[in-house]
Design a protein around this motif. Sequence first.
Motif, short mmCIF file in Angstrom:
data_model
loop_
_atom_site.label_atom_id
_atom_site.label_comp_id
_atom_site.label_asym_id
_atom_site.label_seq_id
_atom_site.Cartn_x
_atom_site.Cartn_y
_atom_site.Cartn_z
N LEU A 91 44.53 34.40 30.20
CA LEU A 91 43.49 35.08 30.97
C LEU A 91 43.50 34.64 32.43
O LEU A 91 43.31 35.46 33.33
N GLU A 92 43.75 33.35 32.67
CA GLU A 92 43.86 32.86 34.05
C GLU A 92 45.06 33.49 34.74
O GLU A 92 44.98 33.91 35.90
N GLU A 93 46.17 33.60 34.02
CA GLU A 93 47.39 34.21 34.55
C GLU A 93 47.14 35.68 34.89
O GLU A 93 47.55 36.17 35.96
N LEU A 94 46.46 36.40 34.01
CA LEU A 94 46.15 37.81 34.24
C LEU A 94 45.21 37.98 35.44
O LEU A 94 45.39 38.88 36.25
N GLU A 95 44.25 37.09 35.57
CA GLU A 95 43.31 37.13 36.70
C GLU A 95 44.07 36.97 38.02
O GLU A 95 43.84 37.71 38.97
N ARG A 96 45.00 36.01 38.07
CA ARG A 96 45.81 35.82 39.29
C ARG A 96 46.65 37.06 39.58
O ARG A 96 46.78 37.48 40.72
N PHE A 97 47.23 37.65 38.54
CA PHE A 97 48.04 38.86 38.70
C PHE A 97 47.19 39.99 39.28
O PHE A 97 47.60 40.69 40.21
N MET A 98 45.98 40.17 38.74
CA MET A 98 45.11 41.25 39.22
C MET A 98 44.68 41.01 40.66
O MET A 98 44.61 41.95 41.46
N GLU A 99 44.42 39.76 41.01
CA GLU A 99 44.07 39.45 42.41
C GLU A 99 45.24 39.76 43.33
O GLU A 99 45.06 40.31 44.42
N THR A 100 46.45 39.42 42.90
CA THR A 100 47.65 39.69 43.70
C THR A 100 47.85 41.20 43.87
O THR A 100 48.10 41.69 44.98
N MET A 101 47.72 41.95 42.78
CA MET A 101 47.86 43.40 42.84
C MET A 101 46.78 44.01 43.74
O MET A 101 47.07 44.92 44.53
N ASN A 102 45.57 43.50 43.63
CA ASN A 102 44.48 44.00 44.47
C ASN A 102 44.79 43.74 45.95
O ASN A 102 44.54 44.59 46.81
N GLY A 103 45.37 42.57 46.24
CA GLY A 103 45.76 42.24 47.61
C GLY A 103 46.84 43.19 48.13
O GLY A 103 46.85 43.56 49.31
N LEU A 104 47.73 43.60 47.24
CA LEU A 104 48.78 44.53 47.64
C LEU A 104 48.23 45.95 47.83
O LEU A 104 48.63 46.67 48.75
N MET A 105 47.34 46.36 46.96
CA MET A 105 46.78 47.72 47.01
C MET A 105 45.73 47.88 48.10
O MET A 105 45.57 48.96 48.66
N ASN A 106 44.99 46.82 48.37
CA ASN A 106 43.90 46.87 49.35
C ASN A 106 44.02 45.72 50.33
O ASN A 106 43.18 44.82 50.35
N PRO A 107 45.07 45.74 51.16
CA PRO A 107 45.28 44.60 52.07
C PRO A 107 44.14 44.50 53.09
O PRO A 107 43.61 45.52 53.55
N LYS A 108 43.77 43.27 53.36
CA LYS A 108 42.75 43.01 54.38
C LYS A 108 43.42 43.11 55.75
O LYS A 108 44.53 42.62 55.93
N PRO A 109 42.77 43.76 56.69
CA PRO A 109 43.37 43.84 58.04
C PRO A 109 43.49 42.43 58.64
O PRO A 109 42.59 41.62 58.48
#
Length: 112
Positions: A91-109
């Motif tokens: 679950l920790e691994e999946l959480e990190r993966f989702m955060e990484t994907m979110n960073g790729l899909m919605n990059p902060k300026p």
Amino acid sequence: MSNSKLYKGSLSTIILKLLSKEDKMYGYEITQRVKELTKGELKITEGALYPALHKLEADGLLEVEMQKVDNRLRKYYKLTQKGTTETVSKLEELERFMETMNGLMNPKPSLG
């Protein structure tokens, strides 16, 4: 979801998570719970579920309990101690993966 391949790599984690919330579940019950929790978006086939359950059992993460229900033997799956520990890790691994994907899909300026 038309592309269930996206879920394929997460199937073991989904199973472990469900079993961490329940004492024990049988195969059909797992498929129905996933369907219910995803409002029908994800349907796990027997062809995907049972090989995943057998692998988790072979890896020592699940144990099987046979129970007679309506004159039929039903196989219930439950987490072992090792499975409980692995669930937390997955679950920790999946959480990190989702955060990484979110960073790729919605990059902060960038500020610079």
